[in-house]
Design an enzyme around this catalytic site. Structure first.
Site, PDB file in Angstrom:
ATOM      1  CD  GLU A  11      53.963  42.446  49.859  1.00 23.28           C
ATOM      2  OE1 GLU A  11      53.496  42.528  51.018  1.00 23.28           O
ATOM      3  OE2 GLU A  11      55.105  42.060  49.624  1.00 23.28           O
ATOM      4  CD  GLU A  52      44.010  43.332  56.988  1.00 25.09           C
ATOM      5  OE1 GLU A  52      43.504  42.515  56.201  1.00 25.09           O
ATOM      6  OE2 GLU A  52      44.969  44.076  56.681  1.00 25.09           O
ATOM      7  CB  CYS A  58      48.314  46.670  53.902  1.00 21.70           C
ATOM      8  SG  CYS A  58      49.510  47.656  53.019  1.00 21.70           S
ATOM      9  CE  LYS A  94      40.056  42.213  39.611  1.00 16.15           C
ATOM     10  NZ  LYS A  94      39.104  43.291  39.813  1.00 16.15           N
TER      11      LYS A  94
HETATM   12  P1  NAP Z   1      40.620  41.698  47.935  1.00 13.64           P
HETATM   13  O1  NAP Z   1      39.184  41.565  48.181  1.00 13.64           O
HETATM   14  O2  NAP Z   1      41.482  40.512  48.156  1.00 13.64           O
HETATM   15  O3  NAP Z   1      40.770  42.226  46.433  1.00 13.64           O
HETATM   16  C1  NAP Z   1      42.019  42.521  45.872  1.00 13.64           C
HETATM   17  C2  NAP Z   1      41.940  42.355  44.371  1.00 13.64           C
HETATM   18  O4  NAP Z   1      41.733  40.975  44.073  1.00 13.64           O
HETATM   19  C3  NAP Z   1      40.765  43.108  43.736  1.00 13.64           C
HETATM   20  O5  NAP Z   1      41.145  43.582  42.472  1.00 13.64           O
HETATM   21  C4  NAP Z   1      39.724  42.003  43.609  1.00 13.64           C
HETATM   22  O6  NAP Z   1      38.761  42.245  42.613  1.00 13.64           O
HETATM   23  C5  NAP Z   1      40.610  40.842  43.205  1.00 13.64           C
HETATM   24  N1  NAP Z   1      39.989  39.530  43.375  1.00 13.64           N
HETATM   25  C6  NAP Z   1      38.956  39.180  44.172  1.00 13.64           C
HETATM   26  N2  NAP Z   1      38.666  37.863  43.997  1.00 13.64           N
HETATM   27  C7  NAP Z   1      39.535  37.382  43.075  1.00 13.64           C
HETATM   28  C8  NAP Z   1      39.738  36.113  42.458  1.00 13.64           C
HETATM   29  N3  NAP Z   1      39.001  35.032  42.767  1.00 13.64           N
HETATM   30  N4  NAP Z   1      40.733  35.988  41.524  1.00 13.64           N
HETATM   31  C9  NAP Z   1      41.508  37.048  41.216  1.00 13.64           C
HETATM   32  N5  NAP Z   1      41.347  38.277  41.747  1.00 13.64           N
HETATM   33  C10 NAP Z   1      40.382  38.440  42.673  1.00 13.64           C
HETATM   34  O7  NAP Z   1      41.261  42.896  48.805  1.00 13.64           O
HETATM   35  P2  NAP Z   1      40.741  44.366  48.955  1.00 13.64           P
HETATM   36  O8  NAP Z   1      39.506  44.323  49.802  1.00 13.64           O
HETATM   37  O9  NAP Z   1      40.681  45.037  47.631  1.00 13.64           O
HETATM   38  O10 NAP Z   1      41.928  45.059  49.769  1.00 13.64           O
HETATM   39  C11 NAP Z   1      42.030  44.986  51.164  1.00 13.64           C
HETATM   40  C12 NAP Z   1      43.089  43.968  51.557  1.00 13.64           C
HETATM   41  O11 NAP Z   1      44.297  44.259  50.868  1.00 13.64           O
HETATM   42  C13 NAP Z   1      43.430  44.033  53.032  1.00 13.64           C
HETATM   43  O12 NAP Z   1      43.547  42.721  53.529  1.00 13.64           O
HETATM   44  C14 NAP Z   1      44.793  44.724  53.054  1.00 13.64           C
HETATM   45  O13 NAP Z   1      45.604  44.414  54.153  1.00 13.64           O
HETATM   46  C15 NAP Z   1      45.385  44.231  51.781  1.00 13.64           C
HETATM   47  N6  NAP Z   1      46.446  45.120  51.310  1.00 13.64           N
HETATM   48  C16 NAP Z   1      47.730  44.694  51.426  1.00 13.64           C
HETATM   49  C17 NAP Z   1      48.778  45.521  51.012  1.00 13.64           C
HETATM   50  C18 NAP Z   1      50.202  45.055  51.122  1.00 13.64           C
HETATM   51  O14 NAP Z   1      51.042  45.601  50.415  1.00 13.64           O
HETATM   52  N7  NAP Z   1      50.496  44.079  51.945  1.00 13.64           N
HETATM   53  C19 NAP Z   1      48.505  46.776  50.472  1.00 13.64           C
HETATM   54  C20 NAP Z   1      47.175  47.178  50.377  1.00 13.64           C
HETATM   55  C21 NAP Z   1      46.142  46.334  50.785  1.00 13.64           C
HETATM   56  P3  NAP Z   1      37.358  42.922  43.005  1.00 13.64           P
HETATM   57  O15 NAP Z   1      37.694  44.279  43.498  1.00 13.64           O
HETATM   58  O16 NAP Z   1      36.620  42.921  41.730  1.00 13.64           O
HETATM   59  O17 NAP Z   1      36.746  42.057  44.078  1.00 13.64           O
END
Ligand code: NAP
Length: 485
Positions: free
Chosen positions: A250, A385, A284, A175
């Site tokens: 992550e 963040e 990130c 997904k």
């Molecule tokens: P996010 O809002 O947590 O979304 C990540 C993924 O989770 C998306 O596919 C999202 O779907 C899905 N999701 C949302 N709610 C969910 C639920 N209840 N159950 C299962 N899946 C769900 O994060 P983002 O805004 O895409 O990315 C930014 C964040 O990612 C930042 O905090 C960044 O630091 C972190 N990040 C970390 C790394 C690392 O390796 N540490 C790398 C890259 C990014 P939808 O898109 O449909 O909402």
């Protein structure tokens, strides 16, 4: 009429059962609709699991080097589409075309690297205490694994989860993030064209709530690998551990760069601008805190401001652009909110700080790269963040204070030091609480052949990428084999 993109289930491109779609919009130009994607629901997830389960036994039985061959072939196919895949990525995510090209190349390298792991997949052979007993371990795939990915590396992250999962013999339900699903779809297409057997990879788009919950609740799920925010990661962790599922998370970071007194201020400024502002700070591993020894603070700030003001901000499809837009309106709002909070809490705005408007800026989500001075550890800008182009500067009186400030947060993803003082650098490497440590390099810019992951609240579970990635996607079996003759 925007192009409509489908789910990929059981080797077929199919519409979602909900018969609803959602638009994927270019954040640099909101008049540009990249395409409509399926707003899937639990039934689609059910179908994807059924396909993945059906394909599992045969896929696991295929020798790993032959599984790897599919990844080599997919790499070749993606490489032949490099330019269009990069353009897709810039349109849906906003990063500049050179950054997007670099990311697709990285996805290609990841496919090749894990294709090669098919011929390695090392395990142990360990001597027994007993006569004529031969002992060794074997790696076994887990079964059906769910992969949930974020928007900021929309090709590389799906690649670095899918490739090790597949070569290890698992089948996959992916997904992608709703803000940037096209880059992941291009990867899936490459695997399809490589001839991957039906059902081995399944791709389902839709909101985290609707698709994510159904993924986690599916009885056939064996493991989940997630990259995204701490908030969502924490929720997934609770659900997954209740079911004793294998889970890998992550998440966020608040990554420091420590600049010691001996640093060359020009070099430090260039390194910080790269780490803090490229990809609009939406990495990130981006640096969002610079902790600077007092002696070098003033010369560094002067150079940092000059370099930051020289950055060109705009549509990443145009040549010469350094920084693209925030990924959407909500992220732009978050950036501006944190800028306002920092000012209210007494940080000094040194440059940037506003949304860009006028002309082409009016149809995108552009914010100026922003630097705050006089930041203290209690301020939210020092602790939380933002995930945007906002850098907080903190002064340290000496190395010990710099270490305290660097470690004084809940996150621990990446950290850098800029210095040629060998003794201090060694101490930093030993004492910094981060999973990824760089010396005289930006906090961001990691390579696929090395393990990736953080510590503290940034990560949970086994490492991604590099040779350790296979540990998450395989279960170890220990064999004691007695020769009876
Ligand atoms: P996010 O809002 O947590 O979304 C990540 C993924 O989770 C998306 O596919 C999202 O779907 C899905 N999701 C949302 N709610 C969910 C639920 N209840 N159950 C299962 N899946 C769900 O994060 P983002 O805004 O895409 O990315 C930014 C964040 O990612 C930042 O905090 C960044 O630091 C972190 N990040 C970390 C790394 C690392 O390796 N540490 C790398 C890259 C990014 P939808 O898109 O449909 O909402």
């Amino acid at each position: 009429m925007p192009c409509q993109f489908l789910n990929f289930i059981g080797g077929q491109w199919v519409p979602g059962r909900t018969q609803r779609t959602f638009p994927n919009i270019n954040p640099a130009n909101t008049d540009d609709v990249v395409g409509d994607f399926q707003a899937s629901g639990p039934e689609d997830v059910g179908a994807a699991f059924a396909a993945a389960e059906g394909a599992q036994t045969a896929w696991a039985a295929l020798p790993a080097p032959r599984r790897g061959e599919y990844l080599f072939k997919a790499a070749e196919i993606l490489e032949s589409q490099l330019a269009s895949a990069a353009t897709d990525m810039t349109r849906e995510e906003g990063k500049t075309l050179p950054e997007a090209t670099g990311e697709v190349k990285r996805a290609i390298n990841i496919l090749r690297y894990f294709g090669g792991e098919g011929s390695r997949m090392f395990s142990y052979q360990i001597p027994s205490e007993r006569d004529n007993v031969f002992c060794f371990t074997m790696r076994k795939p887990l079964g059906v694994v769910a992969l949930i990915t974020p928007w900021n590396f929309p090709s590389a992250i799906p690649a670095w989860k899918m490739a090790p999962a597949l070569v290890a013999g698992n089948t996959v339900v992916l997904k992608p993030a709703s803000l940037a699903p096209l880059s992941a779809l291009r990867l899936v297409e490459a695997l399809e064209k490589a001839g991957l057997p039906a059902g081995v990879v399944n791709f389902v788009t839709g909101s985290g709530g609707a698709v994510g919950d159904a993924l986690l609740e599916h009885p056939s799920l064996k493991a989940i690998s997630f990259t995204g925010s701490c908030e969502v990661g924490d929720r997934l962790y609770e659900k997954a551990t209740r079911r004793r599922l294998r889970v890998q998370l992550e998440m966020g970071g608040k990554n420091p760069t420590v600049v010691l007194a001996d640093a060359n201020p020009d070099f430090a400024a260039a390194t910080l601008v790269n780490a803090a502002f490229f990809s609009t700070g939406q990495k990130c591993t981006a640096c969002s805190r610079a902790i600077v020894e007092r002696k070098v603070y003033e010369p560094l700030v002067e150079r940092l401001i000059a370099r930051t003001r020289a950055l060109k901000i705009g549509n990443g499809l145009e040549p010469g652009i350094d920084i693209g837009p925030a990924v959407d309106e909500s992220q732009l709002k978050t950036d501006l909110e944190y800028i306002a909070i920092a000012q209210r809490e007494g940080a000094q705005l040194l440059c940037g700080g506003t949304r860009l408007t006028g002309g082409a800026y009016d149809t995108g989500f552009f914010v100026e790269p922003t630097i705050f001075g006089g930041v203290t550890p209690a301020m939210r800008i020092a602790q939380e963040e933002v995930f945007g182009p906002v850098l907080a500067l903190m002064v340290a009186e000496d190395f010990e204070e710099a270490m305290r400030l660097a470690n004084g947060i809940r996150f621990g993803l990446s950290a850098a030091i800029i210095s040629n003082d060998l003794s201090r650098v060694h101490q930093f490497v030993n004492r910094i609480e981060a999973g990824l440590i760089t010396v005289n390099l930006p906090t961001a810019g990691v390579e696929y052949q090395l393990p990736f992951g953080g510590t503290k609240e940034s990560s949970f579970g086994m490492r991604e990428q590099g040779p350790l990635a296979l540990d998450f996607y395989t279960e170890s079996r220990t064999v004691y084999l007695k020769h009876t003759v």
